[in-house]
Each structure stands twice: as C-alpha cells, then as structure tokens.
Design a protein around this motif. Structure first.
Motif, PDB file in Angstrom:
ATOM      1  N   PRO A   1       6.823  -0.342 -13.166  1.00  0.00           N
ATOM      2  CA  PRO A   1       6.983  -0.451 -11.711  1.00  0.00           C
ATOM      3  C   PRO A   1       7.242   0.878 -11.009  1.00  0.00           C
ATOM      4  O   PRO A   1       7.158   0.948  -9.777  1.00  0.00           O
ATOM      5  CB  PRO A   1       8.173  -1.401 -11.553  1.00  0.00           C
ATOM      6  CG  PRO A   1       8.927  -1.290 -12.843  1.00  0.00           C
ATOM      7  CD  PRO A   1       7.898  -1.052 -13.891  1.00  0.00           C
ATOM      8  N   TRP A   2       7.560   1.948 -11.740  1.00  0.00           N
ATOM      9  CA  TRP A   2       7.813   3.239 -11.116  1.00  0.00           C
ATOM     10  C   TRP A   2       6.528   3.976 -10.739  1.00  0.00           C
ATOM     11  O   TRP A   2       6.553   4.970 -10.021  1.00  0.00           O
ATOM     12  CB  TRP A   2       8.639   4.111 -12.067  1.00  0.00           C
ATOM     13  CG  TRP A   2       7.987   4.376 -13.389  1.00  0.00           C
ATOM     14  CD1 TRP A   2       7.107   5.358 -13.705  1.00  0.00           C
ATOM     15  CD2 TRP A   2       8.149   3.606 -14.583  1.00  0.00           C
ATOM     16  NE1 TRP A   2       6.701   5.265 -15.011  1.00  0.00           N
ATOM     17  CE2 TRP A   2       7.339   4.198 -15.588  1.00  0.00           C
ATOM     18  CE3 TRP A   2       8.915   2.488 -14.918  1.00  0.00           C
ATOM     19  CZ2 TRP A   2       7.265   3.695 -16.887  1.00  0.00           C
ATOM     20  CZ3 TRP A   2       8.838   2.003 -16.213  1.00  0.00           C
ATOM     21  CH2 TRP A   2       8.028   2.598 -17.179  1.00  0.00           C
ATOM     22  N   ILE A   3       5.375   3.499 -11.227  1.00  0.00           N
ATOM     23  CA  ILE A   3       4.103   4.166 -10.927  1.00  0.00           C
ATOM     24  C   ILE A   3       3.540   3.642  -9.611  1.00  0.00           C
ATOM     25  O   ILE A   3       3.373   2.437  -9.436  1.00  0.00           O
ATOM     26  CB  ILE A   3       3.096   3.941 -12.066  1.00  0.00           C
ATOM     27  CG1 ILE A   3       3.620   4.538 -13.373  1.00  0.00           C
ATOM     28  CG2 ILE A   3       1.746   4.555 -11.719  1.00  0.00           C
ATOM     29  CD1 ILE A   3       2.694   4.353 -14.551  1.00  0.00           C
ATOM     30  N   ASN A   4       3.229   4.555  -8.679  1.00  0.00           N
ATOM     31  CA  ASN A   4       2.689   4.123  -7.392  1.00  0.00           C
ATOM     32  C   ASN A   4       1.161   4.082  -7.420  1.00  0.00           C
ATOM     33  O   ASN A   4       0.530   4.471  -8.412  1.00  0.00           O
ATOM     34  CB  ASN A   4       3.186   5.036  -6.263  1.00  0.00           C
ATOM     35  CG  ASN A   4       2.806   6.498  -6.474  1.00  0.00           C
ATOM     36  OD1 ASN A   4       1.753   6.799  -7.030  1.00  0.00           O
ATOM     37  ND2 ASN A   4       3.670   7.412  -6.033  1.00  0.00           N
ATOM     38  N   GLU A   5       0.580   3.640  -6.294  1.00  0.00           N
ATOM     39  CA  GLU A   5      -0.858   3.384  -6.277  1.00  0.00           C
ATOM     40  C   GLU A   5      -1.680   4.675  -6.375  1.00  0.00           C
ATOM     41  O   GLU A   5      -2.758   4.693  -6.968  1.00  0.00           O
ATOM     42  CB  GLU A   5      -1.250   2.592  -5.024  1.00  0.00           C
ATOM     43  CG  GLU A   5      -1.135   3.333  -3.691  1.00  0.00           C
ATOM     44  CD  GLU A   5       0.280   3.349  -3.153  1.00  0.00           C
ATOM     45  OE1 GLU A   5       0.493   3.896  -2.063  1.00  0.00           O
ATOM     46  OE2 GLU A   5       1.185   2.806  -3.816  1.00  0.00           O
ATOM     47  N   LYS A   6      -1.179   5.783  -5.827  1.00  0.00           N
ATOM     48  CA  LYS A   6      -1.926   7.037  -5.913  1.00  0.00           C
ATOM     49  C   LYS A   6      -2.006   7.524  -7.359  1.00  0.00           C
ATOM     50  O   LYS A   6      -3.045   8.020  -7.804  1.00  0.00           O
ATOM     51  CB  LYS A   6      -1.268   8.100  -5.032  1.00  0.00           C
ATOM     52  CG  LYS A   6      -1.390   7.826  -3.539  1.00  0.00           C
ATOM     53  CD  LYS A   6      -0.746   8.934  -2.726  1.00  0.00           C
ATOM     54  CE  LYS A   6      -0.869   8.653  -1.238  1.00  0.00           C
ATOM     55  NZ  LYS A   6      -0.215   9.713  -0.428  1.00  0.00           N
ATOM     56  N   SER A   7      -0.908   7.367  -8.074  1.00  0.00           N
ATOM     57  CA  SER A   7      -0.878   7.811  -9.472  1.00  0.00           C
ATOM     58  C   SER A   7      -1.821   6.992 -10.334  1.00  0.00           C
ATOM     59  O   SER A   7      -2.577   7.537 -11.158  1.00  0.00           O
ATOM     60  CB  SER A   7       0.550   7.720 -10.020  1.00  0.00           C
ATOM     61  OG  SER A   7       1.422   8.577  -9.316  1.00  0.00           O
ATOM     62  N   VAL A   8      -1.786   5.671 -10.168  1.00  0.00           N
ATOM     63  CA  VAL A   8      -2.644   4.822 -11.003  1.00  0.00           C
ATOM     64  C   VAL A   8      -4.111   4.961 -10.601  1.00  0.00           C
ATOM     65  O   VAL A   8      -5.011   4.823 -11.441  1.00  0.00           O
ATOM     66  CB  VAL A   8      -2.178   3.343 -10.950  1.00  0.00           C
ATOM     67  CG1 VAL A   8      -2.597   2.674  -9.655  1.00  0.00           C
ATOM     68  CG2 VAL A   8      -2.745   2.567 -12.137  1.00  0.00           C
ATOM     69  N   LEU A   9      -4.365   5.265  -9.342  1.00  0.00           N
ATOM     70  CA  LEU A   9      -5.745   5.517  -8.920  1.00  0.00           C
ATOM     71  C   LEU A   9      -6.282   6.771  -9.595  1.00  0.00           C
ATOM     72  O   LEU A   9      -7.415   6.788 -10.099  1.00  0.00           O
ATOM     73  CB  LEU A   9      -5.814   5.666  -7.401  1.00  0.00           C
ATOM     74  CG  LEU A   9      -7.212   5.916  -6.810  1.00  0.00           C
ATOM     75  CD1 LEU A   9      -8.146   4.760  -7.137  1.00  0.00           C
ATOM     76  CD2 LEU A   9      -7.130   6.127  -5.304  1.00  0.00           C
ATOM     77  N   ALA A  10      -5.440   7.823  -9.645  1.00  0.00           N
ATOM     78  CA  ALA A  10      -5.841   9.052 -10.332  1.00  0.00           C
ATOM     79  C   ALA A  10      -6.076   8.791 -11.817  1.00  0.00           C
ATOM     80  O   ALA A  10      -7.055   9.284 -12.406  1.00  0.00           O
ATOM     81  CB  ALA A  10      -4.765  10.128 -10.145  1.00  0.00           C
ATOM     82  N   GLY A  11      -5.192   7.989 -12.431  1.00  0.00           N
ATOM     83  CA  GLY A  11      -5.335   7.671 -13.845  1.00  0.00           C
ATOM     84  C   GLY A  11      -6.578   6.862 -14.138  1.00  0.00           C
ATOM     85  O   GLY A  11      -7.286   7.127 -15.122  1.00  0.00           O
TER      86      GLY A  11
END
Length: 447
Positions: free
Chosen positions: A310-320
């Motif tokens: 839950p600590w990962i936001n949408e920008k981070s997961v989009l980059a991943g």
C-alpha cells in the motif's frame, strides 16, 4: 493506471485472438484438406454471431456445451487409441523405450525449457495470472451470486483443468506410441507438430463415420469458447474504460448493445489478417504463453503491488509497469526471432522412420535431423518461456519500489483498507499500524 491496464488487456487480446483462431483452422485443414485461410473467416463469423446475439449468458451456455463435447472426444480418442496399440502396457513400453517418460530436469539453469523450477515456479506464476487477474475470469466470477460460489467454482475449475491436462498428456503418449517408428513430420505427412494430433485422430477414428468430426468439433469448441469469452470481455472493457468516461450524457441500453456488438465485430474482423503472422511463428502453446507474458506479467505485478504494497503510489507503479512491458517485449520478441531462425534450439528427443510402410522423401528426413541439433545460449531471452510471467511481475514490483525514491510513498494509514489484502490489514492492526501512523505524522512534521 486503470486506462493503462485496460490498454494492456486490449493489446493482449488483439495478439491472442489470431492464435486461438489458428488452432481450430489448422485442425480442420488437416482433416478436410481445406486451406487454413479459407476456414478462418468462417470461424470468426460463427463466433462473432453468437457472441453479439447472446452476450455473456450465451457465452457461458455455449462454453458449458462445448466443454462436454471437448471431454467426450478426448475420452473416445484415449480409449480407441489405447485399444489399437494393444493396451496400456504396450503404449507405456514404447514411450519408455523412446525416452519419453521424463520428469522435469532438476537444474537451476533457467534456459532449460522444462526444468523442475521452470515448471513448478514459473508455471505457478503463469497460471496465477490466468485465474486471478484475467479479465474474462473475473467477469465470470462477478456474475456469480456470492464469494462462496466463486470459491466453489474456482475449485471445480482447477480440478477440471487438471483432469484436462492429464488427458492431453495421455493423448501425447498415445501419439508417440503410434508413430514411434515412423515420424510423420520427418516424412512430410504432417507439416508441423501442431498437426500431429489431428493426424492421429484420422488414423485412430477414421474408420468410424463421424468420430473424426467429433474431435474436430471438440477443438472448435475449445477455441470458440476462448474466443467468444475474450470478445465479450473486450467489448465490456472498451465500453467501460474508454467510451463511457468520455461521454457526458448517459448511454441508453439500446446504444450500449449496439456499441458492444460493433466492438465485437470490429475485433473479430481485425484478427483474421493476423492469422497469417501466427502460422509463421512456431509452436502454438509456446507462442501463446510468450505473447501473453509480455502483458500479463506486468499486470500481475500491478495487481500484487496494489493489494500487498500500500505504500506504492500510482506514479511509481506506472513507471514499474512500463519498464516491465518494455523489458518483456524485448525478451519475448528476441526469443521468437531466435526460435524461428533456429539460432537457439532446445534439445529435441530423437525420432525414427525405420517402420514407415509408405514412400517419402528421404532427403526431407535427413534435413529435418538438423532441427534436433540443439543450439545453446546464455542470453536473457534464452530462458524458459515459463519464466516470462514471473519476470514481468517481479520487474514491475522491484522497479515500482525503487521509483518511490523519486515519486514518494503513499501514507499507509490513509489507504482504504478494503483495497489491501485481508491478512495484511490484520497484521498492520495487530502489530504496527499505530506505529506506521505515528511515524508518518512525525515525518510530516519534520517536513
């Protein structure tokens, strides 16, 4: 992220549809002699018709009937094939003598196509995405009345799928025992490995009028079931994620029906031309797994970060996820190129033509033996295709966590607990949820 995930699903469907169409067309071509490209439009027309008319209810009912036909034909082929060979003992002995009764190789080498690790670890990830994040599967789950009904359905599905795979393995043993001393691919009787089973059906069931047709109908049933489900899901995804959010006024039921049917027809027609590409790209099973993994690996990673991190936001997961898609595309495309050109080959078990009782081009057999010379490699795209989904998911997860150093993190205490997996919520509550909240407040004050 919703739009990106929807785009991944649509892309995967466009890639996978011609593969699903090619399988029954190839089978029918082998049995009837009619060209693959003559059959393909007919398959699409039939499937598109009952999908547009019946919707999800029509798809589910036809799937149920098709499943019965599919299992029935396999059972008939297994019984008659075993009888013609002289019993299970003869079949087993011929496979043992031919070196076909092999367990997955115990090795840590990731380039081995069927090792213990690739089958049980990589295969688990591959099936996990198919039953947990696959949109057609979830759509069917959501049509059920309760969570208990979903769980019961999943158990029944898993049991039925296991039986189906075991039946397919048994048919494979029958095929080798039948052609143990006269390989039809080496003699030119079959052009590709995907044509072996249709050829076996003609030989085993050909003396009984209608039985070869039963098998062909089973292959069509399996393919049409998958195609119709995917077309229905495609229509739902395009409508809900791409059309409705961009329409300001409410859409009537009649308009929705017209739009969904138009989408089904459009995707059905577009897949006809792609069949020409599929037939040039090697084994259907491996091709299907490879193409799906380009997109479903990253999607499994997206889903995993959503419910477990839950600590990962949408920008981070989009980059991943973008990184994972690019990486897996490079790996899978290079793997297919190596497979088609022969620059990388997995070791094939030897075949024989000593028992053939018909004339064939011996030069073709001598040329075909070159395919049994393995070409090893250690490049990244030489790993077993069963690892692809796992690699895509892990790339998404790892890069997403690294990207939090750039894009920051979510405040866990503010994340809706309904979006987090239940066991993680319990752990946070019983151990350190309060500490997490306190540390986040201290961090905010420091800033």
């Amino acid at each position: 992220m919703q739009l990106f995930s929807a785009a991944l699903f649509v892309t995967k469907a466009i890639i996978w549809l011609p593969i699903a169409i090619y399988v029954p067309a190839l089978t029918f071509s082998q049995v009837s002699g009619i060209g693959v490209h003559t059959i393909t439009p007919v398959v699409i027309a039939i499937c598109t018709f009952y999908t547009t008319v019946g919707g999800i209810k029509g798809v589910v009912w036809t799937d149920a009937i098709q499943s019965i036909i599919m299992y029935s034909s396999l059972v008939v082929l297994m019984i008659k094939g075993t009888y013609d060979l002289g019993g299970i003992s003869v079949m087993w002995q011929r496979n043992a003598d031919g070196g076909r009764l092999n367990m997955p190789e115990v090795t840590v080498d990731p380039t081995v196509r069927m090792s213990v690790i690739s089958v049980f670890v990589g295969g688990t990830f591959f099936k996990l995405q198919n039953t947990s994040i696959n949109q057609p599967t979830i759509q069917r789950f959501m049509s059920l009345s309760s969570l208990n009904a979903i769980k019961q359905t999943l158990f029944i599905f898993s049991f039925g799928l296991t039986i189906l795979y075991l039946c397919c393995v048994y048919v494979g043993l029958i095929a080798f025992a039948t052609y143990h001393d006269c390989d039809p691919i080496s003699t030119g009787l079959a052009e590709a490995r995907d044509q072996l089973i249709p050829l076996l059906v003609l030989q085993v069931l050909g003396e009984f009028p209608g039985l070869p047709g039963l098998f062909v109908s089973a292959v069509f049933s399996a393919a049409l079931s998958s195609i119709s489900t995917l077309l229905n899901s495609l229509a739902a995804v395009v409508l809900e994620d791409f059309i409705k959010p961009n329409v300001r006024t409410s859409i009537s039921e009649r308009t929705v029906a017209i739009v969904m049917r138009t989408i089904v027809i459009a995707f059905g027609l577009s897949s006809i031309g792609l069949v020409y590409v599929v037939e040039k790209m090697g084994m259907v099973l491996q091709l299907s797994a490879t193409m799906q993994s380009i997109l479903y690996g990253p999607m499994l990673g997206i889903f995993t970060t959503g419910v477990l991190m839950p600590w990962i936001n949408e920008k981070s997961v989009l980059a991943g996820s973008i990184t994972a898609v690019i990486t897996m595309t490079w790996i899978c495309v290079n793997a297919q190129v190596a497979n088609v050109t022969g620059t990388f080959r997995h070791t094939k078990l030897p075949v024989s033509v000593e028992g053939c009782d018909y004339e064939f081009d011996i030069g073709r057999y001598l040329n075909s033996t070159k395919e049994y010379e393995s070409a090893h490699g250690s490049a990244l795209h030489h790993i077993s295709f069963l690892f692809y989904t796992m690699m895509g998911a892990l790339t998404t997860i790892i890069v997403s966590n690294m990207a939090t150093l750039v894009f920051g993190r979510n405040r866990i205490s503010e994340v809706d607990q309904k979006l987090i997996t239940p066991f993680l919520v319990k752990w946070l509550k019983s151990h350190n949820y309060a500490n997490v909240e306190t540390s986040e407040k201290l961090e905010m004050r420091a800033k």
